[in-house]
Design a protein around this motif. Sequence first.
Motif, short mmCIF file in Angstrom:
data_model
loop_
_atom_site.label_atom_id
_atom_site.label_comp_id
_atom_site.label_asym_id
_atom_site.label_seq_id
_atom_site.Cartn_x
_atom_site.Cartn_y
_atom_site.Cartn_z
N LEU A 176 0.83 -1.22 0.00
CA LEU A 176 0.00 0.00 0.00
C LEU A 176 0.86 1.26 0.00
N HIS A 177 2.13 1.11 0.34
CA HIS A 177 3.04 2.26 0.33
C HIS A 177 3.69 2.49 -1.03
N MET A 178 3.42 1.59 -1.96
CA MET A 178 4.01 1.75 -3.31
C MET A 178 3.35 2.94 -4.00
N GLU A 179 4.17 3.71 -4.68
CA GLU A 179 3.66 4.88 -5.40
C GLU A 179 2.73 4.41 -6.53
N ASP A 180 1.65 5.15 -6.76
CA ASP A 180 0.73 4.75 -7.83
C ASP A 180 1.37 4.96 -9.19
N VAL A 181 1.03 4.06 -10.12
CA VAL A 181 1.51 4.19 -11.49
C VAL A 181 0.67 5.27 -12.18
N ASN A 182 1.33 6.16 -12.90
CA ASN A 182 0.57 7.16 -13.66
C ASN A 182 0.18 6.56 -15.01
N ILE A 183 -1.08 6.08 -15.08
CA ILE A 183 -1.48 5.37 -16.30
C ILE A 183 -1.82 6.35 -17.42
N ASN A 184 -1.82 7.65 -17.12
CA ASN A 184 -2.12 8.62 -18.18
C ASN A 184 -0.85 9.22 -18.78
N ALA A 185 0.31 8.78 -18.31
CA ALA A 185 1.56 9.32 -18.84
C ALA A 185 1.72 8.93 -20.31
N SER A 186 2.46 9.74 -21.05
CA SER A 186 2.71 9.41 -22.46
C SER A 186 3.61 8.18 -22.51
N ILE A 187 3.69 7.57 -23.67
CA ILE A 187 4.45 6.33 -23.80
C ILE A 187 5.91 6.52 -23.40
N ASP A 188 6.46 7.71 -23.68
CA ASP A 188 7.84 8.03 -23.31
C ASP A 188 8.06 7.99 -21.80
N ASP A 189 7.05 8.49 -21.09
CA ASP A 189 7.19 8.65 -19.64
C ASP A 189 6.68 7.46 -18.84
N ARG A 190 6.11 6.46 -19.53
CA ARG A 190 5.60 5.31 -18.80
C ARG A 190 6.74 4.48 -18.25
N ASN A 191 6.68 4.19 -16.96
CA ASN A 191 7.70 3.33 -16.37
C ASN A 191 7.37 1.87 -16.62
N ILE A 192 8.42 1.07 -16.74
CA ILE A 192 8.21 -0.35 -16.99
C ILE A 192 7.79 -1.05 -15.69
N GLY A 193 8.21 -0.52 -14.54
CA GLY A 193 7.95 -1.21 -13.27
C GLY A 193 6.65 -0.78 -12.59
N GLY A 194 6.33 -1.44 -11.50
CA GLY A 194 5.21 -1.04 -10.65
C GLY A 194 3.84 -1.50 -11.10
N LEU A 195 3.79 -2.16 -12.25
CA LEU A 195 2.48 -2.55 -12.79
C LEU A 195 1.80 -3.65 -11.97
N GLY A 196 2.61 -4.56 -11.42
CA GLY A 196 2.05 -5.69 -10.69
C GLY A 196 1.18 -5.25 -9.52
N ILE A 197 1.75 -4.40 -8.66
CA ILE A 197 1.00 -3.93 -7.48
C ILE A 197 -0.19 -3.06 -7.92
N HIS A 198 0.00 -2.30 -9.00
CA HIS A 198 -1.10 -1.50 -9.55
C HIS A 198 -2.29 -2.40 -9.91
N LEU A 199 -2.01 -3.53 -10.56
CA LEU A 199 -3.08 -4.47 -10.93
C LEU A 199 -3.74 -5.03 -9.67
N VAL A 200 -2.92 -5.38 -8.67
CA VAL A 200 -3.46 -5.93 -7.43
C VAL A 200 -4.43 -4.93 -6.79
N LYS A 201 -4.03 -3.66 -6.73
CA LYS A 201 -4.89 -2.64 -6.11
C LYS A 201 -6.19 -2.48 -6.88
N ARG A 202 -6.09 -2.50 -8.20
CA ARG A 202 -7.28 -2.25 -9.00
C ARG A 202 -8.23 -3.45 -9.10
N LEU A 203 -7.68 -4.65 -8.92
CA LEU A 203 -8.52 -5.85 -9.08
C LEU A 203 -9.09 -6.36 -7.76
N THR A 204 -8.82 -5.62 -6.68
CA THR A 204 -9.37 -6.02 -5.39
C THR A 204 -10.21 -4.87 -4.84
N ASP A 205 -11.08 -5.19 -3.88
CA ASP A 205 -11.93 -4.14 -3.31
C ASP A 205 -11.33 -3.56 -2.04
#
Lengths: 108, 146
Positions: free
Chosen positions: B86-115
């Motif tokens: 829960l302390h992981m920084e949120d992924v900015n999913i609106n960033a342009s393709i240049d600015d999108r980070n490769i990491g952090g997606l896993g926890i982002h999915l976990v947060k979004r797929l759970t209530d």
Amino acid sequence: MKIATCKKGNYTEFKLNGRLDSNTSSMLEKELTGIIEQGNKYIIINLEELNYINSSGLRVFLAAAKLLDTMGEKLKICCVKDYIKEVFEIAGFLSIFDIQNSMEENIK
Amino acid sequence: MKKLTIENNSENLSKIAEFIEGFCKEYGLENKTVFELNLVLDELFTNIVNYAYLDSDVHTIEIFTEAINDEIIIKIIDDGKEFNPLHMEDVNINASIDDRNIGGLGIHLVKRLTDKLSYERLDNKNILTIIKKILANGDKNENCDL
């Protein structure tokens, strides 16, 4: 996961079958970057037979899209199952990829 | 309540998938829920295996599942280093393709797929509790053979 590659006009199609996860993503990454680095910038990934994807699979698509972006192209992805498309949406990938419903739409 | 005890080896992912499928079948949960729970546990387990341990010893990870009313409750307990997703920084999913980070997606999915996600550190263990609401049995989704 099985990866089948074939040439369709200017496009190189990657057809994925099975699970794209931590055990299989590096295999796809190698093949994809290999083809792109040879100068093939028209890439379509066909996900009709893909049943599962996790973040390591998403990362491979993002890395390929970034590479193609430097060549002025978008990564094309087609035939995505609804529940996998939802994962793309959550990851914010719908605007990054060119997502099409069928192969035909793609190569027009 | 059901319990799965597994070692920290990425090959055990298939055991988690089997465990989740069995649980979902018992409660008649739809395929989309099976897929999403598998994905959530895959991301969390893979994180633990890859980052939680500073030694190369064998460690045990425990997963508990239960369904109460319209909620699925899953607890994951590991004895790795302290990690609160829960302390992981949120992924900015609106960033342009240049600015999108490769990491952090896993926890982002976990947060979004759970209530609901809650974390506690107790007796040198990480305890993560996941709550996911069960969807009303409506439209059947496409089959997914996991």
